[in-house]
Scaffold this motif. Structure first.
Motif, PDB file in Angstrom:
ATOM      1  N   ASP A   1      25.546  20.751 -28.106  1.00 27.67           N
ATOM      2  CA  ASP A   1      24.108  21.044 -27.982  1.00 27.67           C
ATOM      3  C   ASP A   1      23.821  22.541 -28.046  1.00 27.67           C
ATOM      4  OD1 ASP A   1      23.585  18.364 -27.750  1.00 27.67           O
ATOM      5  OD2 ASP A   1      23.305  18.383 -25.573  1.00 27.67           O
ATOM      6  N   ALA A   2      24.781  23.358 -27.640  1.00 24.18           N
ATOM      7  CA  ALA A   2      24.566  24.807 -27.644  1.00 24.18           C
ATOM      8  C   ALA A   2      24.471  25.370 -29.055  1.00 24.18           C
ATOM      9  CB  ALA A   2      25.697  25.509 -26.886  1.00 24.18           C
ATOM     10  N   PHE A   3      24.881  24.593 -30.057  1.00 27.47           N
ATOM     11  CA  PHE A   3      24.817  25.052 -31.441  1.00 27.47           C
ATOM     12  C   PHE A   3      23.631  24.461 -32.205  1.00 27.47           C
ATOM     13  CE2 PHE A   3      29.636  25.113 -30.838  1.00 27.47           C
ATOM     14  CZ  PHE A   3      29.647  26.453 -30.489  1.00 27.47           C
ATOM     15  N   ALA A   4      22.690  23.884 -31.487  1.00 29.03           N
ATOM     16  CA  ALA A   4      21.520  23.290 -32.145  1.00 29.03           C
ATOM     17  C   ALA A   4      20.790  24.365 -32.949  1.00 29.03           C
ATOM     18  CB  ALA A   4      20.583  22.683 -31.098  1.00 29.03           C
ATOM     19  N   GLY A   5      20.606  24.104 -34.226  1.00 32.32           N
ATOM     20  CA  GLY A   5      19.911  25.055 -35.084  1.00 32.32           C
ATOM     21  C   GLY A   5      20.794  26.104 -35.708  1.00 32.32           C
ATOM     22  N   VAL A   6      22.099  26.116 -35.351  1.00 37.61           N
ATOM     23  CA  VAL A   6      23.015  27.110 -35.906  1.00 37.61           C
ATOM     24  C   VAL A   6      23.520  26.626 -37.263  1.00 37.61           C
ATOM     25  CG1 VAL A   6      25.238  28.271 -35.618  1.00 37.61           C
ATOM     26  CG2 VAL A   6      23.726  27.960 -33.645  1.00 37.61           C
ATOM     27  N   ASN A   7      23.458  27.489 -38.259  1.00 36.13           N
ATOM     28  CA  ASN A   7      23.971  27.172 -39.584  1.00 36.13           C
ATOM     29  C   ASN A   7      25.391  27.735 -39.710  1.00 36.13           C
ATOM     30  OD1 ASN A   7      24.103  26.353 -42.281  1.00 36.13           O
ATOM     31  ND2 ASN A   7      23.297  28.311 -43.016  1.00 36.13           N
ATOM     32  N   VAL A   8      26.356  26.853 -39.960  1.00 36.87           N
ATOM     33  CA  VAL A   8      27.756  27.255 -40.021  1.00 36.87           C
ATOM     34  C   VAL A   8      28.290  27.014 -41.428  1.00 36.87           C
ATOM     35  CG1 VAL A   8      30.077  26.879 -39.123  1.00 36.87           C
ATOM     36  CG2 VAL A   8      28.098  26.671 -37.594  1.00 36.87           C
ATOM     37  N   GLN A   9      28.833  28.046 -42.036  1.00 37.42           N
ATOM     38  CA  GLN A   9      29.555  27.881 -43.296  1.00 37.42           C
ATOM     39  C   GLN A   9      31.023  27.671 -42.946  1.00 37.42           C
ATOM     40  OE1 GLN A   9      28.435  30.635 -46.336  1.00 37.42           O
ATOM     41  NE2 GLN A   9      30.202  30.169 -47.649  1.00 37.42           N
ATOM     42  N   PHE A  10      31.595  26.574 -43.410  1.00 38.64           N
ATOM     43  CA  PHE A  10      32.919  26.163 -42.956  1.00 38.64           C
ATOM     44  C   PHE A  10      33.903  26.131 -44.112  1.00 38.64           C
ATOM     45  CE2 PHE A  10      35.933  22.656 -41.763  1.00 38.64           C
ATOM     46  CZ  PHE A  10      36.535  23.302 -40.697  1.00 38.64           C
ATOM     47  N   LYS A  11      35.068  26.732 -43.882  1.00 38.03           N
ATOM     48  CA  LYS A  11      36.166  26.708 -44.841  1.00 38.03           C
ATOM     49  C   LYS A  11      37.382  26.105 -44.160  1.00 38.03           C
ATOM     50  CE  LYS A  11      38.584  27.700 -48.557  1.00 38.03           C
ATOM     51  NZ  LYS A  11      38.381  26.958 -49.836  1.00 38.03           N
ATOM     52  N   ASP A  12      37.941  25.059 -44.743  1.00 36.98           N
ATOM     53  CA  ASP A  12      39.044  24.331 -44.126  1.00 36.98           C
ATOM     54  C   ASP A  12      40.352  24.629 -44.854  1.00 36.98           C
ATOM     55  OD1 ASP A  12      40.675  22.613 -42.774  1.00 36.98           O
ATOM     56  OD2 ASP A  12      39.372  20.867 -42.955  1.00 36.98           O
ATOM     57  N   LEU A  13      41.265  25.325 -44.186  1.00 35.82           N
ATOM     58  CA  LEU A  13      42.594  25.583 -44.725  1.00 35.82           C
ATOM     59  C   LEU A  13      43.657  24.745 -44.033  1.00 35.82           C
ATOM     60  CD1 LEU A  13      42.551  29.488 -45.139  1.00 35.82           C
ATOM     61  CD2 LEU A  13      42.018  27.724 -46.836  1.00 35.82           C
ATOM     62  N   VAL A  14      43.227  23.875 -43.118  1.00 33.25           N
ATOM     63  CA  VAL A  14      44.142  22.978 -42.408  1.00 33.25           C
ATOM     64  C   VAL A  14      44.107  21.591 -43.026  1.00 33.25           C
ATOM     65  CG1 VAL A  14      44.668  21.872 -40.195  1.00 33.25           C
ATOM     66  CG2 VAL A  14      43.981  24.278 -40.256  1.00 33.25           C
ATOM     67  N   GLY A  15      42.894  21.062 -43.191  1.00 38.01           N
ATOM     68  CA  GLY A  15      42.710  19.751 -43.787  1.00 38.01           C
ATOM     69  C   GLY A  15      41.814  19.858 -45.000  1.00 38.01           C
ATOM     70  N   SER A  16      40.954  18.868 -45.132  1.00 37.94           N
ATOM     71  CA  SER A  16      40.051  18.851 -46.289  1.00 37.94           C
ATOM     72  C   SER A  16      38.624  18.508 -45.890  1.00 37.94           C
ATOM     73  CB  SER A  16      40.562  17.849 -47.330  1.00 37.94           C
ATOM     74  OG  SER A  16      40.691  16.547 -46.754  1.00 37.94           O
ATOM     75  N   SER A  17      38.266  18.833 -44.646  1.00 37.34           N
ATOM     76  CA  SER A  17      36.934  18.496 -44.163  1.00 37.34           C
ATOM     77  C   SER A  17      35.884  19.421 -44.773  1.00 37.34           C
ATOM     78  CB  SER A  17      36.880  18.607 -42.639  1.00 37.34           C
ATOM     79  OG  SER A  17      35.581  18.345 -42.158  1.00 37.34           O
ATOM     80  N   ARG A  18      34.761  18.836 -45.118  1.00 40.02           N
ATOM     81  CA  ARG A  18      33.643  19.631 -45.635  1.00 40.02           C
ATOM     82  C   ARG A  18      32.644  19.984 -44.541  1.00 40.02           C
ATOM     83  NH1 ARG A  18      32.139  16.880 -51.529  1.00 40.02           N
ATOM     84  NH2 ARG A  18      34.220  17.180 -52.476  1.00 40.02           N
ATOM     85  N   THR A  19      32.798  19.361 -43.399  1.00 34.73           N
ATOM     86  CA  THR A  19      31.924  19.655 -42.259  1.00 34.73           C
ATOM     87  C   THR A  19      32.762  20.315 -41.171  1.00 34.73           C
ATOM     88  OG1 THR A  19      32.303  17.446 -41.329  1.00 34.73           O
ATOM     89  CG2 THR A  19      30.376  17.735 -42.765  1.00 34.73           C
ATOM     90  N   PRO A  20      32.154  21.139 -40.333  1.00 36.94           N
ATOM     91  CA  PRO A  20      32.914  21.833 -39.295  1.00 36.94           C
ATOM     92  C   PRO A  20      33.739  20.888 -38.433  1.00 36.94           C
ATOM     93  CG  PRO A  20      30.710  22.740 -39.458  1.00 36.94           C
ATOM     94  CD  PRO A  20      30.725  21.528 -40.342  1.00 36.94           C
ATOM     95  N   THR A  21      35.012  21.174 -38.331  1.00 38.20           N
ATOM     96  CA  THR A  21      35.967  20.362 -37.581  1.00 38.20           C
ATOM     97  C   THR A  21      36.880  21.294 -36.803  1.00 38.20           C
ATOM     98  OG1 THR A  21      35.964  18.691 -39.334  1.00 38.20           O
ATOM     99  CG2 THR A  21      37.777  18.602 -37.760  1.00 38.20           C
ATOM    100  N   ASP A  22      37.197  20.910 -35.581  1.00 36.72           N
ATOM    101  CA  ASP A  22      38.101  21.716 -34.759  1.00 36.72           C
ATOM    102  C   ASP A  22      39.451  21.007 -34.662  1.00 36.72           C
ATOM    103  OD1 ASP A  22      39.413  23.269 -32.799  1.00 36.72           O
ATOM    104  OD2 ASP A  22      37.486  23.839 -31.935  1.00 36.72           O
ATOM    105  N   TYR A  23      40.511  21.642 -35.173  1.00 35.34           N
ATOM    106  CA  TYR A  23      41.848  21.066 -35.169  1.00 35.34           C
ATOM    107  C   TYR A  23      42.693  21.561 -33.999  1.00 35.34           C
ATOM    108  CZ  TYR A  23      40.820  19.857 -40.063  1.00 35.34           C
ATOM    109  OH  TYR A  23      40.261  19.348 -41.211  1.00 35.34           O
TER     110      TYR A  23
END
Length: 438
Positions: free
Chosen positions: A161-183
């Motif tokens: 909820d603390a990131f509501a309205g935050v725009n995040v550009q995400f680059k995945d070098l661990v997997g292949s997710s196109r949406t923000p993911t925490d590994y």
């Protein structure tokens, strides 16, 4: 258990003597004793002074006045008997059950309507923002607007909820997710992002309105540790520089390099970025109790800002890494590039975690983000200090000199563990405002 002979006629009819012997007769007379005890449920017991295994069952209404009289009657005088008071169990009753059921129903109804909900205050680390004067710097309206920050970590859970309205550009070098993911273990990247970006009134981030990118280059190795390849971290730094066009690259990570020999990939990428005027803020490392002799790489790179961790009150955190006077190439380090350069809060820091919760963590990782946030506010206030296309490191060096001077008085003093001092965002902001050209 066996009954003793009948008592003398002079005794009250309510008294019955019985002899307690659990080891010899209890099994033989179990049924008979149970029947007898049922009739003695509401009596008190009076032991004989000469043998406390022999007791009298006494009408409870006479407890309190019969002691001396009974001693004389039974021939126990001058000894005075003391009754054994029996604590009775409360019996079940239908009326009691009904009352209990009504209380449970009422409590359930109140809970469903949130009449009984008492919200305990969430923990926070407001002390860290106050001690570093980040809140003072924000008081003039600075939020990091227009500053591009790229963070390399374990990724990010952007659903908090603390990131509501935050725009995040995400680059995945661990997997292949196109949406923000925490590994990461305990969502490490999410914790770091929250210190910078949180929009929540519970705990506002250091620079919540920056343009933000997260590169996932580390992941949980299965043992609760976040690890990754140095080559992946190097690729992430280069992505931040060339693809995202970052003003600041925040690295809450670190590794070790040989004191001599070829330069590691992440250090090389850091040097490439800083030579172009891009600010790289990196963790000094957490091996202070078993130190390898220098801060972690790539914070050991000359133009990077290496960040140590402090505790509430300003003392250095025990695990914060020690810097060396000599760099990996054998060259003597000089001001303002002594390692580490600055300390910032890094013990029991509260921030955003997985599953929409708030977590606590400690380390130079947390400290790094406070410095990143302060620097973002400075670049918002002084946009001429941002890296320029085909630029050099002149502005970066001027900002590092201002950082050093913001924590010093007259004589420049450096400590191998806490650097030039504890971050003072407001003072740093004021010193950078005096930079006229670079």
């Amino acid at each position: 258990m066996a009954f003793a002979p009948p008592a003398a006629a002079a005794e009250p009819a309510s008294d019955v003597h019985f002899y307690v012997d659990f080891q010899t007769r209890v099994h033989e007379d179990h049924n008979r004793v149970a029947q007898a005890m049922e009739g003695l449920r509401d009596v008190e017991y009076l032991p004989e002074p000469s043998d406390r295994r022999i007791v009298s069952a006494v009408d409870p209404t006479v407890i309190g006045f019969q002691d001396q009289w009974r001693s004389e009657t039974m021939g126990w005088a001058p000894l005075t008997v003391e009754p054994v008071v029996q604590h009775r169990r409360r019996r079940f009753s239908i009326s009691g059950f009904v009352v209990f059921a009504l209380l449970v129903s009422a409590s359930l109804l109140m809970w469903q309507n949130q009449w009984l909900v008492v919200e305990l205050p969430l923990p926070q680390s407001e002390w860290a923002f106050e001690e570093t004067e980040l809140r003072d710097a924000q008081a003039s309206g600075l939020t990091g607007e227009g500053v591009r920050v790229c963070m390399v970590d374990t990724g990010m859970d952007a659903n908090h909820d603390a990131f509501a309205g935050v725009n995040v550009q995400f680059k995945d070098l661990v997997g292949s997710s196109r949406t923000p993911t925490d590994y990461g273990a305990v969502a490490h990247g999410t914790l770091m992002a929250g210190l910078l970006l949180s929009q929540d009134d519970h705990q506002l981030g250091a620079a919540p309105n920056v343009s933000f990118a997260m590169v996932a280059a580390l992941s949980d190795n299965g043992n609760g540790e976040n690890t990754g390849l140095d080559a992946d971290v190097a690729d992430a730094i280069r992505w931040c520089q060339f693809e995202f066009s970052a003003d600041i690259i925040s690295l809450s990570l670190g590794g070790s390099e040989e004191r001599s020999g070829s330069e590691g990939g992440s250090s090389s990428a850091t040097r490439q970025a800083t030579d172009a005027g891009i600010y790289v803020v990196a963790a000094a490392g957490n091996d202070g109790l078993d130190d390898d002799g220098d801060v972690a790489s790539p914070s050991s790179a000359r133009l990077a800002i290496s960040v140590a961790a402090s505790i509430e009150g300003g003392d250095v955190w025990a695990n914060s890494s020690v810097g060396s006077l000599i760099d990996r190439d054998g060259e003597v380090r000089e001001h303002p590039h002594m390692k580490p350069e600055v300390a910032a809060p890094g013990e029991r820091i509260i921030s955003t975690g997985g599953e929409n919760r708030w977590y606590s963590s400690s380390g130079t990782s947390d400290a790094t983000v406070f410095v990143t946030g302060a620097l973002a506010l400075i670049l918002e206030a002084q946009p001429m200090l941002k890296p320029q296309p085909n630029g050099d490191a002149s502005c970066l060096i001027a900002v590092k000199e201002a950082l050093m001077e913001s924590m010093q008085t007259d004589t420049i003093v450096h400590d191998e563990r806490s650097g030039y001092g504890v971050l003072n965002a407001q003072s740093w902001l004021e010193h950078t405002s005096q930079i006229t050209s670079c």
